[in-house]
Scaffold this motif. Sequence first.
Motif, short mmCIF file in Angstrom:
data_model
loop_
_atom_site.label_atom_id
_atom_site.label_comp_id
_atom_site.label_asym_id
_atom_site.label_seq_id
_atom_site.Cartn_x
_atom_site.Cartn_y
_atom_site.Cartn_z
N GLU A 121 74.95 96.07 24.92
CA GLU A 121 74.78 95.37 23.63
C GLU A 121 73.45 95.75 22.99
OE1 GLU A 121 75.46 93.69 26.53
OE2 GLU A 121 77.61 93.66 26.13
N ILE A 122 72.41 95.87 23.83
CA ILE A 122 71.08 96.20 23.31
C ILE A 122 71.08 97.64 22.78
CG2 ILE A 122 68.63 96.43 23.94
CD1 ILE A 122 69.15 94.23 26.06
N PHE A 123 71.73 98.52 23.52
CA PHE A 123 71.89 99.94 23.13
C PHE A 123 72.56 100.00 21.76
CE2 PHE A 123 73.05 104.13 25.58
CZ PHE A 123 72.51 104.90 24.58
N LYS A 124 73.65 99.25 21.62
CA LYS A 124 74.43 99.27 20.37
C LYS A 124 73.60 98.73 19.21
CE LYS A 124 78.97 98.39 18.54
NZ LYS A 124 79.41 97.13 17.92
N LYS A 125 72.87 97.66 19.47
CA LYS A 125 72.04 97.06 18.44
C LYS A 125 70.95 98.05 17.98
CE LYS A 125 70.80 92.24 17.79
NZ LYS A 125 70.45 91.00 18.46
N ALA A 126 70.39 98.76 18.96
CA ALA A 126 69.36 99.76 18.63
C ALA A 126 69.98 100.89 17.80
CB ALA A 126 68.74 100.33 19.91
N TRP A 127 71.22 101.25 18.13
CA TRP A 127 71.91 102.29 17.36
C TRP A 127 72.14 101.82 15.91
CZ3 TRP A 127 76.73 102.12 14.94
CH2 TRP A 127 77.16 103.34 14.40
N GLU A 128 72.54 100.55 15.77
CA GLU A 128 72.80 100.01 14.43
C GLU A 128 71.55 100.09 13.55
OE1 GLU A 128 74.28 96.13 15.37
OE2 GLU A 128 76.30 96.88 15.79
N LEU A 129 70.39 99.94 14.17
CA LEU A 129 69.14 99.99 13.40
C LEU A 129 68.65 101.42 13.18
CD1 LEU A 129 67.19 97.01 14.97
CD2 LEU A 129 68.32 97.10 12.76
N GLY A 130 69.34 102.39 13.76
CA GLY A 130 68.94 103.79 13.56
C GLY A 130 67.90 104.27 14.56
N LEU A 131 67.74 103.54 15.68
CA LEU A 131 66.70 103.92 16.65
C LEU A 131 67.20 104.94 17.68
CD1 LEU A 131 65.30 100.31 17.28
CD2 LEU A 131 64.17 102.13 16.02
N ILE A 132 68.51 105.23 17.66
CA ILE A 132 69.11 106.11 18.67
C ILE A 132 69.54 107.42 18.01
CG2 ILE A 132 70.96 106.26 20.42
CD1 ILE A 132 69.01 103.99 21.00
N ASN A 133 69.64 108.49 18.80
CA ASN A 133 70.06 109.81 18.32
C ASN A 133 69.14 110.32 17.22
OD1 ASN A 133 72.32 109.30 19.93
ND2 ASN A 133 73.52 108.53 18.20
N THR A 134 67.84 110.18 17.44
CA THR A 134 66.89 110.55 16.39
C THR A 134 66.86 112.06 16.14
OG1 THR A 134 65.20 110.49 18.11
CG2 THR A 134 65.37 108.56 16.70
N CYS A 135 67.48 112.85 17.04
CA CYS A 135 67.40 114.30 16.88
C CYS A 135 68.45 114.86 15.92
CB CYS A 135 67.55 114.99 18.25
SG CYS A 135 69.22 114.88 18.92
N ILE A 136 69.42 114.03 15.49
CA ILE A 136 70.50 114.59 14.65
C ILE A 136 69.98 114.87 13.23
CG2 ILE A 136 72.82 114.22 13.71
CD1 ILE A 136 73.48 112.51 16.11
N PRO A 137 70.12 116.13 12.76
CA PRO A 137 69.62 116.47 11.43
C PRO A 137 70.36 115.71 10.32
CG PRO A 137 70.15 118.45 12.70
CD PRO A 137 70.72 117.29 13.44
N ALA A 138 69.68 115.55 9.19
CA ALA A 138 70.24 114.78 8.07
C ALA A 138 71.55 115.37 7.58
CB ALA A 138 69.22 114.71 6.95
N GLU A 139 71.69 116.72 7.60
CA GLU A 139 72.93 117.33 7.06
C GLU A 139 74.16 117.00 7.90
OE1 GLU A 139 70.10 118.98 7.93
OE2 GLU A 139 70.55 121.10 8.37
N TYR A 140 73.95 116.47 9.11
CA TYR A 140 75.10 116.06 9.92
C TYR A 140 75.18 114.53 10.02
CZ TYR A 140 74.97 121.00 10.77
OH TYR A 140 74.96 122.34 10.57
N GLY A 141 74.51 113.87 9.09
CA GLY A 141 74.62 112.41 9.03
C GLY A 141 73.51 111.68 9.78
N GLY A 142 72.62 112.43 10.40
CA GLY A 142 71.54 111.80 11.16
C GLY A 142 70.37 111.43 10.28
N SER A 143 69.30 110.95 10.93
CA SER A 143 68.14 110.50 10.16
C SER A 143 67.20 111.65 9.85
CB SER A 143 67.40 109.42 10.96
OG SER A 143 67.32 109.82 12.30
N GLY A 144 67.39 112.79 10.53
CA GLY A 144 66.53 113.94 10.26
C GLY A 144 65.09 113.68 10.65
#
Lengths: 262, 378
Positions: free
Chosen positions: B40-63
């Motif tokens: 649940e904590i993992f999911k909540k962190a994902w919802e806030l954008g704290l997870i998968n920080t390496c995904i570039p913006a062009e693929y939907g990540g935070s860049g």
Amino acid sequence: MNIFVCVKQVPDTETKITPTGDGSFIETASIKWIMNPYDEFAVEQALLIKQSNPAANVTVLRVGSVKDTEALRTAMAMGADDAALVEAADNLDSYSIAKALKGAIDKTGKKPDLILAGKQAIDDDALQVPQILAQMLNLPSVSVIVGFEQAGNNVKVKREVEGGALEVYELSTPCVLACNKGLNTPRYASLPGIMKAKKKPMAQYSLADVGVSDADRRVKYSGFRLPPEKPPGKKFDATDAAKQKDVVSQVVGLLRTEAKVI
Amino acid sequence: MDFSLTPEQREIRELALKFAKNEMIPHAQEYDEAGKFPMEIFKKAWELGLINTCIPAEYGGSGFSSVDSIAISESLAYGCMGMNTSFMANDLALLPIVIGGSDAQKKKFLTPFTEEFRIASFCLTEPGNGSDAGGIKTQIKDGGDHWIINGEKMWITNAGHAHLFVVYGTIDPALKHKGISAIVVDPKSPGIELGKKEDKMGHRSSDTRGVRFNNVKVPKENMLGNPGDGWAIAMSTLDHSRPLVASSALGGAQRALDLSIQYAKERVQFGVPIAKHQAIQFMIAEMGMKVEAARLLTYKAGWLCDQGIRNTEIASYAKAFASDSCMQITTDAVQIYGGYGYSKEYPVEKLMRDAKLIQIYEGTSQIQRLVMARELIK
């Protein structure tokens, strides 16, 4: 629907407060500022209303110094649409702040349908601004609300009173509501929210722009001092049954003469 | 020269720290003791954008930049190093795709992680190959219109919950490093067998298992780069991920320091708070010095990565220094807490157990020194 949320920026609860050398205010240079925690409930309530009413526009207002705009940025990162800041010293009195907030609302040119605020700021604990603002705007107002429901053009709010009982009020809008803990659970500002907040508009006014002058000040702070340090507690040994009577009368005496609680 | 974070980075860091204090610290002990995965904590962190920080913006990540990711990871590790291992494992698994994947592979594999909460595992280590990653035995064979994987992986973080594996294997052990290849595998593929959850000393909330591959068929298009590109992808991944692991040690060390200062001011011995005793002051001074030095190395390693400058040497300094310091600092925190520090009722013994693993995973402190020496003496 135009919702205004009044927020204050206060020192972080973990901050160690130090009065300035001349005692006129507190040292602000090293303070970490946060949004007043009660105001977070007000922002959250506005955003909840916006969720069920996408046409609603949420504007956050703040009166204070421009050194750091943490509270307004946080509110916009949480989801508020825009913000207005009235630049002023951080030690204005409640009357001047309320008048500046009213002026800022006028400046936006938007007619308020609802004005929300925290019930009190945790720095000066004055509990006055929402009520003064309501009076100035000639609007109905309820403070310390822990429940909110929309009923057409009216709102139904619950207010906690002594002993845990609840008072229920129905008010016509526009009105001013001051929010308490328990009303909702404020959301976090998400990272995409933080990015988006940078592009949201923030108007900036001077006190003169919103029609506030020094003459509006009703309260002046004469001095800031830290409370005296608590002396260490006294211990009494009453293990010896024969001496217990003496110890009790000694304690009662001190409670009467020194602590002055009985 | 400017050592300050941007206002935006400060806000990101504040958010992550607020999350750590409100959502992680209050539950860290409970999850540790039960060995419970922090779903649940993992999911909540994902919802806030704290997870998968390496995904570039062009693929939907935070860049996010490497420094941004470090600021987040440091703060989350402050909340719990064990939970942060699970969080960070997602980045570790997705980085090879960011680094070595084609545009189509990035769209196919990375974007779903931005659309819904998903978990990933990086499968490199084997029962017989840890530090000697070049000696990988897992085989990737050409099966005509697909690849066939056979072999066994060990210590795979998140394996029991993963939606995606990135697996390293060899197309021919005789080719050594040149035969190593990286391939994206669906954990639900027939032939994959999960081992039991390891009962670990620390990081007990993170899910760690062995994974066995028995004739697992994988589509041809899942190979990252060409067969044999795996070693280069893995090494480049480590240049990105080592600063991140260093930041996890940094967050844990900062927490041990903060707790030590707080306790030293409260605990009274010989009529004064122990913070007034020079013996304790020296320990706290040493902790502060190491935390700050680890922070400088870690952020520099991330900054170099963001500048596109080769950071292998500095990333190894950061990883070894931050994790060794975290071990020393958390050990001293237990010492400052005295008998209470040894009890599970207080938070510092967990920090000491958690610190140990960071000296081991992602290249042991000893392997880091080999890397440093190689860079220095070449």
